[in-house]
Design a protein around this motif. Structure first.
Motif, PDB file in Angstrom:
ATOM      1  N   GLN A  30      14.046  58.889  20.976  1.00  0.00           N
ATOM      2  CA  GLN A  30      14.056  60.284  21.424  1.00  0.00           C
ATOM      3  C   GLN A  30      15.213  61.060  20.800  1.00  0.00           C
ATOM      4  OE1 GLN A  30      14.111  60.297  25.708  1.00  0.00           O
ATOM      5  NE2 GLN A  30      12.086  59.332  25.918  1.00  0.00           N
ATOM      6  N   LEU A  31      16.364  60.357  20.639  1.00  0.00           N
ATOM      7  CA  LEU A  31      17.511  61.017  20.008  1.00  0.00           C
ATOM      8  C   LEU A  31      17.222  61.346  18.550  1.00  0.00           C
ATOM      9  CD1 LEU A  31      20.443  61.968  20.120  1.00  0.00           C
ATOM     10  CD2 LEU A  31      21.156  59.628  19.582  1.00  0.00           C
ATOM     11  N   ARG A  32      16.571  60.402  17.850  1.00  0.00           N
ATOM     12  CA  ARG A  32      16.224  60.685  16.454  1.00  0.00           C
ATOM     13  C   ARG A  32      15.260  61.859  16.354  1.00  0.00           C
ATOM     14  NH1 ARG A  32      16.224  54.963  16.071  1.00  0.00           N
ATOM     15  NH2 ARG A  32      13.972  54.912  16.411  1.00  0.00           N
ATOM     16  N   ASP A  33      14.269  61.871  17.265  1.00  0.00           N
ATOM     17  CA  ASP A  33      13.335  63.010  17.262  1.00  0.00           C
ATOM     18  C   ASP A  33      14.077  64.317  17.539  1.00  0.00           C
ATOM     19  OD1 ASP A  33      11.310  61.246  16.738  1.00  0.00           O
ATOM     20  OD2 ASP A  33      10.692  61.050  18.839  1.00  0.00           O
ATOM     21  N   ALA A  34      14.994  64.254  18.527  1.00  0.00           N
ATOM     22  CA  ALA A  34      15.752  65.463  18.859  1.00  0.00           C
ATOM     23  C   ALA A  34      16.642  65.894  17.687  1.00  0.00           C
ATOM     24  CB  ALA A  34      16.603  65.216  20.109  1.00  0.00           C
ATOM     25  N   GLU A  35      17.250  64.908  16.977  1.00  0.00           N
ATOM     26  CA  GLU A  35      18.074  65.243  15.813  1.00  0.00           C
ATOM     27  C   GLU A  35      17.228  65.842  14.695  1.00  0.00           C
ATOM     28  OE1 GLU A  35      19.987  61.630  14.864  1.00  0.00           O
ATOM     29  OE2 GLU A  35      21.656  61.904  16.282  1.00  0.00           O
ATOM     30  N   ASP A  36      16.014  65.244  14.490  1.00  0.00           N
ATOM     31  CA  ASP A  36      15.130  65.809  13.467  1.00  0.00           C
ATOM     32  C   ASP A  36      14.732  67.235  13.825  1.00  0.00           C
ATOM     33  OD1 ASP A  36      15.264  63.430  12.104  1.00  0.00           O
ATOM     34  OD2 ASP A  36      13.400  62.633  12.955  1.00  0.00           O
ATOM     35  N   LEU A  37      14.402  67.444  15.117  1.00  0.00           N
ATOM     36  CA  LEU A  37      14.021  68.786  15.547  1.00  0.00           C
ATOM     37  C   LEU A  37      15.185  69.763  15.376  1.00  0.00           C
ATOM     38  CD1 LEU A  37      11.951  70.664  16.836  1.00  0.00           C
ATOM     39  CD2 LEU A  37      12.752  69.910  19.084  1.00  0.00           C
ATOM     40  N   ALA A  38      16.405  69.280  15.770  1.00  0.00           N
ATOM     41  CA  ALA A  38      17.577  70.153  15.634  1.00  0.00           C
ATOM     42  C   ALA A  38      17.863  70.455  14.160  1.00  0.00           C
ATOM     43  CB  ALA A  38      18.799  69.489  16.277  1.00  0.00           C
ATOM     44  N   GLU A  39      17.720  69.420  13.300  1.00  0.00           N
ATOM     45  CA  GLU A  39      17.960  69.637  11.869  1.00  0.00           C
ATOM     46  C   GLU A  39      16.933  70.598  11.280  1.00  0.00           C
ATOM     47  OE1 GLU A  39      18.425  67.037   7.728  1.00  0.00           O
ATOM     48  OE2 GLU A  39      17.874  66.054   9.622  1.00  0.00           O
ATOM     49  N   SER A  40      15.633  70.384  11.671  1.00  0.00           N
ATOM     50  CA  SER A  40      14.591  71.292  11.187  1.00  0.00           C
ATOM     51  C   SER A  40      14.838  72.718  11.675  1.00  0.00           C
ATOM     52  CB  SER A  40      13.222  70.794  11.656  1.00  0.00           C
ATOM     53  OG  SER A  40      12.206  71.689  11.282  1.00  0.00           O
ATOM     54  N   SER A  41      15.207  72.837  12.948  1.00  0.00           N
ATOM     55  CA  SER A  41      15.489  74.165  13.483  1.00  0.00           C
ATOM     56  C   SER A  41      16.695  74.789  12.783  1.00  0.00           C
ATOM     57  CB  SER A  41      15.739  74.079  14.994  1.00  0.00           C
ATOM     58  OG  SER A  41      14.598  73.571  15.665  1.00  0.00           O
ATOM     59  N   GLY A  42      17.722  73.941  12.495  1.00  0.00           N
ATOM     60  CA  GLY A  42      18.903  74.444  11.786  1.00  0.00           C
ATOM     61  C   GLY A  42      18.560  74.928  10.380  1.00  0.00           C
ATOM     62  N   ASN A  43      17.700  74.130   9.677  1.00  0.00           N
ATOM     63  CA  ASN A  43      17.306  74.541   8.327  1.00  0.00           C
ATOM     64  C   ASN A  43      16.523  75.855   8.361  1.00  0.00           C
ATOM     65  OD1 ASN A  43      18.486  72.263   7.209  1.00  0.00           O
ATOM     66  ND2 ASN A  43      16.613  71.046   7.375  1.00  0.00           N
ATOM     67  N   LYS A  44      15.579  75.933   9.318  1.00  0.00           N
ATOM     68  CA  LYS A  44      14.806  77.176   9.432  1.00  0.00           C
ATOM     69  C   LYS A  44      15.713  78.357   9.780  1.00  0.00           C
ATOM     70  CE  LYS A  44      10.446  74.988  10.768  1.00  0.00           C
ATOM     71  NZ  LYS A  44       9.416  74.856  11.836  1.00  0.00           N
ATOM     72  N   GLU A  45      16.689  78.098  10.676  1.00  0.00           N
ATOM     73  CA  GLU A  45      17.614  79.166  11.057  1.00  0.00           C
ATOM     74  C   GLU A  45      18.456  79.600   9.863  1.00  0.00           C
ATOM     75  OE1 GLU A  45      21.441  80.824  12.328  1.00  0.00           O
ATOM     76  OE2 GLU A  45      21.130  78.805  11.517  1.00  0.00           O
ATOM     77  N   ALA A  46      18.900  78.610   9.035  1.00  0.00           N
ATOM     78  CA  ALA A  46      19.691  78.951   7.844  1.00  0.00           C
ATOM     79  C   ALA A  46      18.852  79.729   6.839  1.00  0.00           C
ATOM     80  CB  ALA A  46      20.232  77.672   7.202  1.00  0.00           C
ATOM     81  N   GLU A  47      17.571  79.273   6.638  1.00  0.00           N
ATOM     82  CA  GLU A  47      16.691  80.008   5.727  1.00  0.00           C
ATOM     83  C   GLU A  47      16.451  81.431   6.221  1.00  0.00           C
ATOM     84  OE1 GLU A  47      13.189  77.729   5.355  1.00  0.00           O
ATOM     85  OE2 GLU A  47      14.124  76.094   4.193  1.00  0.00           O
ATOM     86  N   ALA A  48      16.218  81.555   7.551  1.00  0.00           N
ATOM     87  CA  ALA A  48      16.001  82.896   8.104  1.00  0.00           C
ATOM     88  C   ALA A  48      17.249  83.767   7.942  1.00  0.00           C
ATOM     89  CB  ALA A  48      15.614  82.781   9.577  1.00  0.00           C
ATOM     90  N   LYS A  49      18.416  83.139   8.088  1.00  0.00           N
ATOM     91  CA  LYS A  49      19.658  83.883   7.908  1.00  0.00           C
ATOM     92  C   LYS A  49      19.803  84.382   6.473  1.00  0.00           C
ATOM     93  CE  LYS A  49      24.663  83.468   8.557  1.00  0.00           C
ATOM     94  NZ  LYS A  49      25.758  82.557   8.958  1.00  0.00           N
ATOM     95  N   LEU A  50      19.529  83.474   5.523  1.00  0.00           N
ATOM     96  CA  LEU A  50      19.610  83.874   4.115  1.00  0.00           C
ATOM     97  C   LEU A  50      18.589  84.964   3.796  1.00  0.00           C
ATOM     98  CD1 LEU A  50      20.017  80.374   2.405  1.00  0.00           C
ATOM     99  CD2 LEU A  50      21.769  82.110   2.739  1.00  0.00           C
TER     100      LEU A  50
END
Length: 430
Positions: A30-50
């Motif tokens: 569950q932690l790995r899934d949560a980390e993947d989700l957080a990383e994916s959300s972070g990447n999307k957030e960074a792309e949206a920011k750019l």
């Protein structure tokens, strides 16, 4: 019973430990899934920011463009006028250089034809010189000639044609028109350094038709043609060099004209784009709308990333608690059960070793009994074989005795027969 109790307790501890380990593995997944989700959300957030920053820059650029559009339009128009003038200048230069190239090519062609004419004239002069050398020993005098010799000299003189190069002879109408179209300075430049042709030797020959005059005429023609050949080669080389330079200039003017034409087309497009302010304001409004939408999307993705990060932190806390419980509670119980199982295993091992020693001793004794039985079996087999041999011997002896008895009976019968035979003669002779 004590061993079974220890083993049962150890199995229960291990089963409970495995359950906690499974729970820890599940939490880690569950932690790995949560980390993947957080990383994916972070990447999307960074792309949206750019993307939002890029659209904001695009919006600022359009605002600046709308303010600077009139000045840019004026500069573009000025540059377009300059480019059109430069393109026209390069086009005119290309046309002029193309005409110069055509004239130089015609000039080169004429010079090559003149060179071929010179070579033919030199060949004729050389042939006439050889015939004159052959004729010299035949004639009686070089100054006083017969009619036949004069006729022969005239024929040789006619073979020295042409008398002058093509540039000095009468030109055709088309060539004359071309030459008239050229400037006087160009004609002088074309004939610069050309050798001078003198008709004195030809006039002397026509006045005095004798051998020496024809020889002088031939030598003078050969000298003039050689001078003409030297001048033609030099002029042709200069013409070829000039033609090469003219072609380079024409190519350069053509490339510059194409470059100016390409820039002119780009400037026309830019002018067309700068000439409509309504389109500029519409594009600015579109850029503002896209920037606002990108900012809202960035805020949404930032919220999702924060939620994913919170879920990850909660699962990390749960995982830490489960690992602590497994290490603090189940660890000592499992170690104690393993220690008791180890003690029980050592006792069992000692008993197993004693039983193994007894089994080895029994196996040794059984092996000894087996070896003794095998030796007895071998002796028994030997006795059986000996008994068989004795039985065979006894049967052979019995058979021999039986045969001997039969032979003795036969001998007795023969003796009885002989006795009866002996008794009968005695009865005949008392």
């Amino acid at each position: 019973m004590g061993c079974q109790t220890v083993l049962s307790e150890l199995e229960q501890c291990e089963e409970l430990h495995q359950q906690h380990l499974a729970q820890v593995d599940e939490l880690r997944a569950q932690l790995r899934d949560a980390e993947d989700l957080a990383e994916s959300s972070g990447n999307k957030e960074a792309e949206a920011k750019l993307r939002a920053e890029e659209l904001r820059r695009h919006e600022a650029e359009w605002e600046e463009f709308c303010h600077a559009a009139p000045a840019k339009l004026e500069r573009c128009q000025c540059r377009l006028v300059d480019v059109c003038a430069q393109r026209s200048g390069f086009a005119k230069q290309r046309q002029e250089v193309s005409m110069e190239v055509d004239r130089a090519e015609r000039r080169s062609k004429e010079l090559k034809e003149s060179l071929r004419e010179v070579h033919a004239a030199l060949a004729s002069a050389d042939a006439v010189g050889k015939e004159l050398d052959a004729l010299k020993p035949v004639i009686n005098s070089e100054l006083i000639m017969t009619d036949a010799e004069v006729l022969q000299l005239k024929q040789l003189a006619s073979r020295l044609a042409p008398a002058k190069p093509a540039r000095l002879r009468r030109r055709s109408g088309a060539e004359e028109d071309i030459r008239e179209s050229e400037s006087s300075s160009a004609r002088e430049a074309c004939n610069e350094g050309a050798p001078k042709w003198d008709d004195a030797a030809e006039q002397d020959f026509h006045q005095d038709l004798h051998f020496r005059a024809l020889r002088k005429l031939r030598d003078e023609r050969e000298r003039c043609w050689l001078e003409e050949e030297r001048w033609l080669k030099e002029t042709l080389q200069r013409t070829e060099d000039n033609l090469l330079k003219l072609r380079e200039q024409c190519s350069h003017a053509d490339s510059q004209e194409r470059l100016m034409q390409s820039e002119e087309e780009e400037l026309k497009k830019e002018k067309a784009g700068l000439s409509d302010p309504e389109v500029h304001h519409k594009r600015l409004a579109d850029a503002k709308e896209a920037s606002a939408y990108a900012c809202a999307k960035h805020e949404e993705l930032h919220t999702a990333w924060a939620e994913a990060a919170g879920a990850r932190a909660m699962i990390q806390e749960q995982l830490k608690q489960a690992e602590d419980e497994a290490s603090e509670v189940l660890g000592p119980q499992l170690q104690a059960a393993q220690a008791r199982a180890t003690v029980n295993e050592e006792a069992t091992k000692k008993v197993r070793q004693e039983l193994q020693a007894r089994f080895q001793e029994l196996e040794k004794r059984a092996r000894e009994f087996l070896q003794e039985w095998r030796s007895l079996e071998k002796k028994e087999q030997s006795l059986v074989l000996r008994q068989d041999r004795v039985d065979n011997s006894l049967r052979s002896e019995a058979d021999g005795r039986q045969g001997l008895r039969m032979e003795v009976h036969q001998l007795i019968e023969q003796l009885h027969l002989l006795d009866r035979q002996l008794v009968q003669p005695e009865a005949k002779f008392p």
